[in-house]
Design a protein around this motif. Structure first.
Motif, short mmCIF file in Angstrom:
data_model
loop_
_atom_site.label_atom_id
_atom_site.label_comp_id
_atom_site.label_asym_id
_atom_site.label_seq_id
_atom_site.Cartn_x
_atom_site.Cartn_y
_atom_site.Cartn_z
N TYR A 68 0.82 -1.21 0.00
CA TYR A 68 0.00 0.00 0.00
C TYR A 68 0.86 1.26 0.00
CZ TYR A 68 -3.41 3.51 1.31
OH TYR A 68 -4.19 4.64 1.33
N ASN A 69 1.83 1.33 0.89
CA ASN A 69 2.66 2.53 0.96
C ASN A 69 3.45 2.77 -0.31
OD1 ASN A 69 1.83 3.39 3.43
ND2 ASN A 69 3.63 2.74 4.56
N LEU A 70 3.92 1.69 -0.94
CA LEU A 70 4.73 1.87 -2.15
C LEU A 70 3.91 2.31 -3.35
CD1 LEU A 70 7.49 -0.90 -2.14
CD2 LEU A 70 7.70 1.55 -1.75
N VAL A 71 2.66 1.85 -3.45
CA VAL A 71 1.82 2.35 -4.54
C VAL A 71 1.73 3.87 -4.45
CG1 VAL A 71 -0.50 2.39 -5.53
CG2 VAL A 71 0.48 0.22 -4.75
N SER A 72 1.45 4.37 -3.25
CA SER A 72 1.37 5.83 -3.05
C SER A 72 2.71 6.50 -3.35
CB SER A 72 0.95 6.14 -1.61
OG SER A 72 -0.32 5.59 -1.33
N ALA A 73 3.81 5.87 -2.93
CA ALA A 73 5.13 6.48 -3.14
C ALA A 73 5.47 6.55 -4.62
CB ALA A 73 6.19 5.67 -2.39
N TYR A 74 5.25 5.45 -5.36
CA TYR A 74 5.58 5.46 -6.79
C TYR A 74 4.74 6.49 -7.54
CZ TYR A 74 8.25 1.14 -6.23
OH TYR A 74 9.19 0.20 -5.86
N VAL A 75 3.47 6.58 -7.20
CA VAL A 75 2.60 7.54 -7.88
C VAL A 75 3.02 8.97 -7.54
CG1 VAL A 75 0.23 8.41 -8.04
CG2 VAL A 75 0.64 5.95 -7.99
N ALA A 76 3.31 9.23 -6.27
CA ALA A 76 3.72 10.58 -5.87
C ALA A 76 5.01 10.99 -6.56
CB ALA A 76 3.90 10.63 -4.35
N ALA A 153 0.72 0.94 -9.50
CA ALA A 153 0.93 2.37 -9.74
C ALA A 153 0.62 2.74 -11.19
CB ALA A 153 2.37 2.75 -9.39
N ILE A 154 0.70 1.77 -12.08
CA ILE A 154 0.43 2.03 -13.50
C ILE A 154 -1.00 2.53 -13.69
CG2 ILE A 154 0.29 0.97 -15.79
CD1 ILE A 154 2.42 -1.03 -14.84
N THR A 235 6.94 -8.60 -15.27
CA THR A 235 6.63 -8.46 -16.69
C THR A 235 5.74 -7.25 -16.94
OG1 THR A 235 6.79 -10.86 -17.02
CG2 THR A 235 5.59 -9.60 -18.69
N ILE A 236 4.73 -7.08 -16.09
CA ILE A 236 3.82 -5.94 -16.23
C ILE A 236 4.58 -4.62 -16.06
CG2 ILE A 236 1.87 -4.74 -15.16
CD1 ILE A 236 0.73 -7.52 -14.50
N VAL A 237 5.44 -4.56 -15.05
CA VAL A 237 6.20 -3.33 -14.79
C VAL A 237 7.14 -3.02 -15.95
CG1 VAL A 237 7.93 -2.28 -13.28
CG2 VAL A 237 6.02 -3.55 -12.29
N GLN A 238 7.83 -4.03 -16.46
CA GLN A 238 8.76 -3.81 -17.56
C GLN A 238 8.06 -3.28 -18.81
OE1 GLN A 238 10.55 -7.72 -17.85
NE2 GLN A 238 12.34 -7.09 -16.67
N ARG A 239 6.83 -3.70 -19.04
CA ARG A 239 6.13 -3.31 -20.26
C ARG A 239 5.37 -2.01 -20.14
NH1 ARG A 239 3.51 -8.85 -22.87
NH2 ARG A 239 5.48 -9.97 -23.17
N TRP A 240 4.77 -1.75 -18.96
CA TRP A 240 3.81 -0.64 -18.90
C TRP A 240 4.08 0.39 -17.81
CZ3 TRP A 240 1.27 -5.68 -19.45
CH2 TRP A 240 0.88 -5.92 -20.75
N PHE A 241 5.11 0.23 -17.02
CA PHE A 241 5.35 1.22 -15.96
C PHE A 241 5.65 2.58 -16.58
CE2 PHE A 241 7.78 3.42 -12.64
CZ PHE A 241 6.95 3.21 -11.55
#
Length: 247
Positions: A68-76, A153-154, A235-241
Motif C-alpha cells: 500500500y505505501n509503495l503504490v502511493s510512493a511510486y505515484v507521488a 501504480a500504473i 513483466t507488467i512493470v517492464q512493459r507498462w510502468f
C-alpha cells in the motif's frame, strides 16, 4: 549500491515528513496484530497453528507497509517528475524501483522479524525447522509486493486514488491468507483457488519452514506460485510502468 542507498535515504526522509504514510508503516500493522491475540491464545502449543498465525501477521505487514505505501510512493514520485529525472540519469529502472522501495522493505523486514520472535516467545514455539524456507517465504513476499506495488501504480492516476486501486489486491491478500475467515471452512476447489492469491504461498512457506509440516515437495507448490506472482508483476512493470504523468 551507493546509488541505491542515496535514493533510499532520500525516500526515508520523505517518509518521515509524510505523517500519513509513517502511521501506515509504523502504527497500523501493530494495531492489526492485536486482532490476532485471541487466536494466539487459542493456538496453545500447536507449532503449525502458531506458525500460520505468525505468517498471517507478517502478511498484514507486507500488504500494508510494502504494497500500500509503495503504490502511493511510486505515484507521488511520478507525478512530481522525480522518477522522470532519475530515469534520465545513469540509474536503471530496477535501481529506481528498488531504491524507492528500500525504506519500506527495511521497516517491513524488521517488523516481520519482531513478530516472529514475539510469536515464538508468546506460544513457546520451537526454533524454525527450516529457517531457509522461512526466509525464502519472507523475502519472496517482499519482492512480490514491491513489483505488485509498481504494477498497481500504473493504473493509479493520483495519490488519492491509491486508496481505491489498492483495495482489490488488499482484499485478495486478506482472503488468500485466511485472515477474514478460515479457508478450511470453504469447499475444496474454492479453498485451493483462494490459496493461490498473493499471500497464500507466503504464509504456506512460513508455516512449512517454521513448523516443519510437510515435505520438500509440499513446499514446491507455494514456491512456484510465489515465483509466478513475482514474474507476472515484473513483466507488467517492464512493459507498462510509466515514468512521468500522462498528459
Amino acid at each position: 549500491m551507493t546509488r541505491l542507498v542515496s535514493i533510499g535515504a532520500a525516500e526515508l526522509l520523505l517518509l518521515w515528513r509524510n505523517r500519513f504514510a509513517l502511521v501506515n508503516a509504523l502504527v497500523v500493522p501493530p494495531v492489526f496484530g492485536l486482532l490476532f491475540i485471541p487466536q494466539l491464545a487459542r493456538a496453545g502449543m500447536d507449532p503449525a497453528a502458531g506458525a500460520t498465525l505468525a505468517g498471517g501477521m507478517v502478511g498484514v505487514i507486507l500488504s500494508i507497509v510494502v504494497y500500500y505505501n509503495l503504490v502511493s510512493a511510486y505515484v507521488a514520485r511520478r507525478e512530481e517528475l522525480t522518477l522522470k529525472r532519475l530515469r534520465s540519469g545513469t540509474l536503471n529502472a530496477a535501481e529506481i524501483i528498488a531504491g524507492t522501495a528500500s525504506p519500506a522493505v527495511v521497516i517491513a523486514l524488521a517488523q516481520s522479524l519482531l513478530i516472529v520472535v514475539i510469536t515464538a516467545v508468546f506460544l513457546d514455539l520451537p526454533m524454525p525447522s527450516n529457517p531457509l524456507l522461512l526466509a525464502i517465504g519472507l523475502i519472496g513476499g517482499v519482492a512480490m509486493f514491491v513489483v505488485l506495488a509498481a504494477a498497481s501504480a500504473i493504473i493509479t492516476g493520483t495519490v488519492e486514488l491509491a486508496q481505491i486501486t489498492t483495495m482489490p489486491m488488499l482484499l485478495a491478500c486478506f482472503l488468500g491468507a485466511g485472515l477474514m475467515f478460515p479457508l478450511s471452512t470453504l469447499p475444496g476447489p474454492v479453498e485451493t483457488a483462494f490459496t493461490m492469491l498473493p499471500l497464500g504461498p507466503v504464509i504456506e512457506l512460513i508455516t512449512i519452514g517454521w513448523a516443519g509440516t510437510g515435505t520438500a515437495s509440499d513446499a514446491l507448490r507455494p514456491l512456484l506460485l510465489l515465483v509466478a506472482w513475482v514474474a507476472a508483476g515484473t513483466t507488467i512493470v517492464q512493459r507498462w510502468f510509466r515514468w512521468e504523468p500522462r498528459r
